[in-house]
Design a protein around this motif. Structure first.
Motif, PDB file in Angstrom:
ATOM      1  N   VAL A   1       0.947   9.371  -9.674  1.00  0.00           N
ATOM      2  CA  VAL A   1       2.269   8.598  -9.464  1.00  0.00           C
ATOM      3  C   VAL A   1       3.240   9.702  -9.128  1.00  0.00           C
ATOM      4  O   VAL A   1       3.289  10.840  -9.580  1.00  0.00           O
ATOM      5  CB  VAL A   1       2.641   7.726 -10.907  1.00  0.00           C
ATOM      6  CG1 VAL A   1       2.765   9.051 -12.021  1.00  0.00           C
ATOM      7  CG2 VAL A   1       3.707   6.999 -10.654  1.00  0.00           C
ATOM      8  N   GLY A   2       4.508   9.464  -8.458  1.00  0.00           N
ATOM      9  CA  GLY A   2       5.417  10.117  -8.325  1.00  0.00           C
ATOM     10  C   GLY A   2       6.575  10.107  -9.320  1.00  0.00           C
ATOM     11  O   GLY A   2       6.953   8.875  -9.570  1.00  0.00           O
ATOM     12  N   VAL A   3       6.773  11.110  -9.971  1.00  0.00           N
ATOM     13  CA  VAL A   3       7.656  11.143 -11.003  1.00  0.00           C
ATOM     14  C   VAL A   3       9.164  11.633 -10.374  1.00  0.00           C
ATOM     15  O   VAL A   3       9.207  12.538 -10.042  1.00  0.00           O
ATOM     16  CB  VAL A   3       7.161  11.871 -12.365  1.00  0.00           C
ATOM     17  CG1 VAL A   3       8.338  12.111 -13.396  1.00  0.00           C
ATOM     18  CG2 VAL A   3       5.992  11.499 -12.822  1.00  0.00           C
ATOM     19  N   ARG A   4      10.069  10.725 -10.885  1.00  0.00           N
ATOM     20  CA  ARG A   4      11.437  11.328 -10.471  1.00  0.00           C
ATOM     21  C   ARG A   4      12.505  11.118 -11.784  1.00  0.00           C
ATOM     22  O   ARG A   4      12.482  10.226 -12.323  1.00  0.00           O
ATOM     23  CB  ARG A   4      11.777  10.052  -9.418  1.00  0.00           C
ATOM     24  CG  ARG A   4      13.293  10.096  -8.677  1.00  0.00           C
ATOM     25  CD  ARG A   4      13.167  11.140  -7.518  1.00  0.00           C
ATOM     26  NE  ARG A   4      14.765  11.151  -6.952  1.00  0.00           N
ATOM     27  CZ  ARG A   4      15.724  11.650  -7.278  1.00  0.00           C
ATOM     28  NH1 ARG A   4      15.693  12.513  -8.366  1.00  0.00           N
ATOM     29  NH2 ARG A   4      16.746  11.395  -6.601  1.00  0.00           N
ATOM     30  N   ILE A   5      13.217  12.221 -11.773  1.00  0.00           N
ATOM     31  CA  ILE A   5      14.193  12.326 -12.939  1.00  0.00           C
ATOM     32  C   ILE A   5      15.506  12.773 -12.018  1.00  0.00           C
ATOM     33  O   ILE A   5      15.671  13.985 -11.605  1.00  0.00           O
ATOM     34  CB  ILE A   5      13.886  13.573 -13.764  1.00  0.00           C
ATOM     35  CG1 ILE A   5      12.408  12.908 -14.543  1.00  0.00           C
ATOM     36  CG2 ILE A   5      15.040  13.542 -15.160  1.00  0.00           C
ATOM     37  CD1 ILE A   5      11.839  14.039 -15.608  1.00  0.00           C
ATOM     38  N   PRO A   6      16.372  11.837 -11.795  1.00  0.00           N
ATOM     39  CA  PRO A   6      17.469  12.157 -11.011  1.00  0.00           C
ATOM     40  C   PRO A   6      18.526  12.815 -11.810  1.00  0.00           C
ATOM     41  O   PRO A   6      18.685  12.924 -12.896  1.00  0.00           O
ATOM     42  CB  PRO A   6      18.079  10.642 -10.738  1.00  0.00           C
ATOM     43  CG  PRO A   6      17.518   9.706 -11.524  1.00  0.00           C
ATOM     44  CD  PRO A   6      16.194  10.366 -12.097  1.00  0.00           C
TER      45      PRO A   6
ATOM     46  N   ASP B   1       0.742  -1.325   0.045  1.00  0.00           N
ATOM     47  CA  ASP B   1       0.218  -0.091  -0.123  1.00  0.00           C
ATOM     48  C   ASP B   1       0.880   1.276  -0.153  1.00  0.00           C
ATOM     49  O   ASP B   1       0.471   2.450   0.127  1.00  0.00           O
ATOM     50  CB  ASP B   1      -0.994  -0.039   1.186  1.00  0.00           C
ATOM     51  CG  ASP B   1      -0.186  -0.172   2.633  1.00  0.00           C
ATOM     52  OD1 ASP B   1       0.760   0.023   2.591  1.00  0.00           O
ATOM     53  OD2 ASP B   1      -1.200  -0.097   3.660  1.00  0.00           O
ATOM     54  N   LYS B   2       2.322   1.099  -0.111  1.00  0.00           N
ATOM     55  CA  LYS B   2       2.972   2.302  -0.245  1.00  0.00           C
ATOM     56  C   LYS B   2       3.412   2.286  -1.636  1.00  0.00           C
ATOM     57  O   LYS B   2       4.437   1.422  -1.992  1.00  0.00           O
ATOM     58  CB  LYS B   2       4.299   2.056   0.733  1.00  0.00           C
ATOM     59  CG  LYS B   2       3.733   2.269   2.088  1.00  0.00           C
ATOM     60  CD  LYS B   2       5.012   2.285   3.030  1.00  0.00           C
ATOM     61  CE  LYS B   2       4.838   2.508   4.350  1.00  0.00           C
ATOM     62  NZ  LYS B   2       5.997   2.409   5.585  1.00  0.00           N
ATOM     63  N   PRO B   3       3.126   3.239  -2.423  1.00  0.00           N
ATOM     64  CA  PRO B   3       3.322   3.261  -3.872  1.00  0.00           C
ATOM     65  C   PRO B   3       4.928   3.394  -4.096  1.00  0.00           C
ATOM     66  O   PRO B   3       5.427   4.178  -3.393  1.00  0.00           O
ATOM     67  CB  PRO B   3       2.672   4.554  -4.384  1.00  0.00           C
ATOM     68  CG  PRO B   3       1.685   4.944  -3.239  1.00  0.00           C
ATOM     69  CD  PRO B   3       2.070   4.259  -2.073  1.00  0.00           C
ATOM     70  N   LEU B   4       5.514   3.089  -5.396  1.00  0.00           N
ATOM     71  CA  LEU B   4       6.705   3.324  -5.740  1.00  0.00           C
ATOM     72  C   LEU B   4       6.693   4.590  -6.597  1.00  0.00           C
ATOM     73  O   LEU B   4       5.798   4.960  -7.463  1.00  0.00           O
ATOM     74  CB  LEU B   4       7.494   1.956  -6.289  1.00  0.00           C
ATOM     75  CG  LEU B   4       7.563   0.848  -5.514  1.00  0.00           C
ATOM     76  CD1 LEU B   4       8.075  -0.479  -6.696  1.00  0.00           C
ATOM     77  CD2 LEU B   4       8.312   0.966  -4.439  1.00  0.00           C
ATOM     78  N   SER B   5       7.828   5.058  -6.728  1.00  0.00           N
ATOM     79  CA  SER B   5       7.929   6.393  -7.784  1.00  0.00           C
ATOM     80  C   SER B   5       8.584   5.850  -9.077  1.00  0.00           C
ATOM     81  O   SER B   5       8.864   4.515  -9.105  1.00  0.00           O
ATOM     82  CB  SER B   5       8.845   7.397  -7.202  1.00  0.00           C
ATOM     83  OG  SER B   5       8.517   7.930  -6.281  1.00  0.00           O
ATOM     84  N   PHE B   6       8.274   6.776  -9.950  1.00  0.00           N
ATOM     85  CA  PHE B   6       8.255   6.484 -11.621  1.00  0.00           C
ATOM     86  C   PHE B   6       9.562   7.023 -12.023  1.00  0.00           C
ATOM     87  O   PHE B   6       9.631   8.337 -12.071  1.00  0.00           O
ATOM     88  CB  PHE B   6       7.166   6.987 -12.156  1.00  0.00           C
ATOM     89  CG  PHE B   6       6.922   6.284 -13.626  1.00  0.00           C
ATOM     90  CD1 PHE B   6       6.718   5.071 -13.919  1.00  0.00           C
ATOM     91  CD2 PHE B   6       7.053   7.040 -14.724  1.00  0.00           C
ATOM     92  CE1 PHE B   6       6.433   4.478 -15.260  1.00  0.00           C
ATOM     93  CE2 PHE B   6       6.721   6.865 -16.028  1.00  0.00           C
ATOM     94  CZ  PHE B   6       6.354   5.515 -16.264  1.00  0.00           C
TER      95      PHE B   6
END
Length: 194
Positions: free
Chosen positions: A106-111, A50-55
C-alpha cells in the motif's frame, strides 16, 4: 477546529468522500478502512479498480498500525514523512483489498499540510488520491473542482491554492521510484546511500 474541517469529519463518519488540501494538490478522502467508502471514491473519480489508492494517515506511528515496513522502509518513512512522498510498503490485513486492488503493498501518504493533518487526526486513515476525475488534471484550487467531484463529496475543505507538484511515489524496499515528483533528488540520494 475549523467549521469546514468539522463538516468534513462528519461527512467521513457518514461514509462520504471529502475534498481536502495537501502540500501537493487537493485530495479526495474517505474512510480508508471502510470498503464501501473506498468503493465510492473509485466511483466518484471514475477510476479503474486495478489502480490502487493511497492510504493517508496523520503520522508514521499510525502508519505502522496498518503496515509492516522493513527497518529500511521505516527509516525512510521517518526521514521523508510528513512530506510530498507516497511510500509503498507491505500492508496489514486491516487495509481493505479494494483500496490496494488486492495487492499486498500500500502507498502511505502523510501530507505536510496542517489542515490535512488536522483532518486525519480526527478521522483516522483516509484514502489519499487527487480530487479529480481520472484522466483530468489535478486540482490546485477549490474553484477548479469538477462538478462531479464537488457534487459527490460530502464536504469540501478550502485551503487556498496548492503548489501543484505531485508526490514522489517510492518503494524504498526495492529502491524503486515509481513516479518522480517533489523531493525526487533527495529521495534518490537517500536510496543510493542506504
Amino acid at each position: 477546529m475549523r467549521a469546514d474541517v468539522r463538516d468534513a469529519v462528519a461527512a467521513v463518519e457518514r461514509g462520504e468522500a471529502v475534498v481536502y488540501p495537501t502540500e501537493t494538490v487537493y485530495g479526495l478522502g474517505a474512510d480508508a478502512l471502510d470498503a464501501e467508502a473506498v468503493e465510492g471514491v473509485f466511483e466518484l473519480k471514475g477510476r479503474s479498480r486495478d489502480k490502487p489508492l493511497s492510504f493517508g494517515v496523520a503520522d508514521v506511528d499510525t502508519a505502522l498500525e496498518y503496515t509492516r515496513p522493513t527497518e529500511r522502509e521505516e527509516a525512510f518513512m521517518r526521514e521523508f514523512l510528513p512530506g510530498p512522498v507516497t511510500v509503498v510498503v507491505e500492508r496489514r490485513e486491516t487495509v481493505p483489498d479494494v483500496l490496494v486492488s488486492g495487492k499486498e503493498r500500500v502507498g502511505v501518504r502523510i501530507p505536510d499540510h496542517e489542515t490535512a493533518l488536522e483532518l486525519l487526526r480526527e478521522t483516522g486513515p483516509l484514502t489519499a488520491t487527487s480530487a479529480n476525475v481520472s484522466g483530468s488534471p489535478s486540482v490546485l484550487r477549490v474553484a477548479d473542482l469538477d462538478d462531479r467531484i464537488r457534487d459527490g463529496a460530502g464536504a469540501v475543505v478550502d485551503g487556498g491554492e496548492t503548489p501543484g507538484t505531485e508526490s514522489t511515489v517510492v518503494d524504498p524496499g526495492s529502491g524503486t521510484v515509481h513516479r518522480r515528483g517533489a523531493n525526487a533528488d533527495a529521495i534518490e540520494a537517500w536510496l543510493a546511500e542506504h
